[in-house]
Design an enzyme around this catalytic site. Sequence first.
Site, PDB file in Angstrom:
ATOM      1  N   ASP A 201       0.829  -1.215   0.000  1.00  0.00           N
ATOM      2  CA  ASP A 201       0.000   0.000   0.000  1.00  0.00           C
ATOM      3  C   ASP A 201       0.858   1.259   0.000  1.00  0.00           C
ATOM      4  O   ASP A 201       2.024   1.240   0.390  1.00  0.00           O
ATOM      5  CB  ASP A 201      -0.975   0.015   1.189  1.00  0.00           C
ATOM      6  CG  ASP A 201      -0.292  -0.052   2.550  1.00  0.00           C
ATOM      7  OD1 ASP A 201       0.685  -0.806   2.691  1.00  0.00           O
ATOM      8  OD2 ASP A 201      -0.728   0.674   3.469  1.00  0.00           O
TER       9      ASP A 201
ATOM     10  N   GLU B 235      -0.097  -1.335   5.604  1.00  0.00           N
ATOM     11  CA  GLU B 235       1.005  -0.994   6.512  1.00  0.00           C
ATOM     12  C   GLU B 235       0.851   0.440   6.980  1.00  0.00           C
ATOM     13  O   GLU B 235       1.022   0.759   8.155  1.00  0.00           O
ATOM     14  CB  GLU B 235       2.360  -1.173   5.807  1.00  0.00           C
ATOM     15  CG  GLU B 235       3.558  -1.022   6.732  1.00  0.00           C
ATOM     16  CD  GLU B 235       4.092   0.392   6.886  1.00  0.00           C
ATOM     17  OE1 GLU B 235       4.920   0.629   7.768  1.00  0.00           O
ATOM     18  OE2 GLU B 235       3.674   1.302   6.136  1.00  0.00           O
TER      19      GLU B 235
HETATM   20 ZN   LIG Z   1       6.712   2.220   4.130  1.00  0.00          ZN
END
Ligand SMILES: [Zn+2]
Length: 386
Positions: free
Chosen positions: A75, A137
């Site tokens: 992401d 993340e």
């Molecule tokens: Zn990163």
Amino acid sequence: MSTLSRAQDILGDLIRFPTISVDSNLQMIEYLKQTLTVAGAEVMIQSDPTGTKANLWATLGPKLDGGIVLSGHTDVVPVADQDWTEDPFEMSLRDGRLYGRGTCDMKGFIACCLALLEKVEADTLQRPLHFAFTYDEETGCLGAQSLVEELRSFPLKPAICIIGEPTGMRVIEGHKGCCEYTTHFTGLEGHGSAPDAGLNAVEYAVKYVSHLLEVREGLKARAPENGRFDPPWTTLNIGGLHGGVAHNVIPGKAHVEWEFRPVQNSDYDYVTGEVRRYVQETLLPEMQKNWPDANIVTETIGEVAGLEPMDTNEARDLVLALTGENDVDVVAFATEGGLFQSIGMDVVVCGPGYIAQAHKPDEYVELSQLAECLDMLDGIAARLAS
Ligand SMILES: [Zn+2]
């Protein structure tokens, strides 16, 4: 075609997937799966609860313990309200730099991992090479949390994990964790002239904050000796205290936004334990004595485990040897590293690009950084084949 141009081509493909954390990453996961499968890796896809995002875990080589994990998140952060010179999801090359959202954080590393596949013969590997590519993340390491839960009961135990977050290829062995919470207080609204007919949620929120500040003082004394973090102890911050509507109204609701950044796992247990004990044994009984429906609820916004520097760390030693770096450092930003460490792996953070360019408009990674990363990955493959 050189491995570097191959990595560059792959990175162009990866940038075209607009995998902003709120959106799906499935197209990119499918692309990664295809490439890994063609190279002979066994691929496992782990969906998130909504089915719109997924982690990918892949293994190349023999089914044995040991071996090395290359880890990256798929992401990227949003581009809204950022002033980009060109389309952030169409990679462009200018002056040796590849521009685009995610080039540095951290699709550059993932592209290098895929480019490496062309050079690795799966059946020459003596120990496995694993790939862990995660979702979400940037919004609290949600994907890595469920992947690590899965890996906990996994038959194979990888020994080493390399997190390719942008460190300018410097070797990083530690970072603080980041734990964020919102604590909600429910009292009973009433008229300011009749205090006994209400229960003042703001006043209890203030007591809670006072207790957090006491806990914060205790954290300084717990700082590990020779700690390299700045400051060396676990910090705790009160980010907000909200509640109340008018001078003459007893507020029935309040909430406190707070966070702490543990330098060691024992501080996580200390803070959460101290706070829980205070709420359950002191504050909540006191509130409920006056109003039985009173309540305190803590909402977890995100808990990212720290990466604790260790005396022995095979991952750090390997990457130092491969990059020729002499220095090991700690950083201020958090990664998924602590999660992998929590299931027994030695972890190091080392990847192409600089954190200063991450999350910014005109994010870029230098081709020379990708080349350095490819050299390191070559060394890793050679190590696993010997
Ligand atoms: Zn990163």
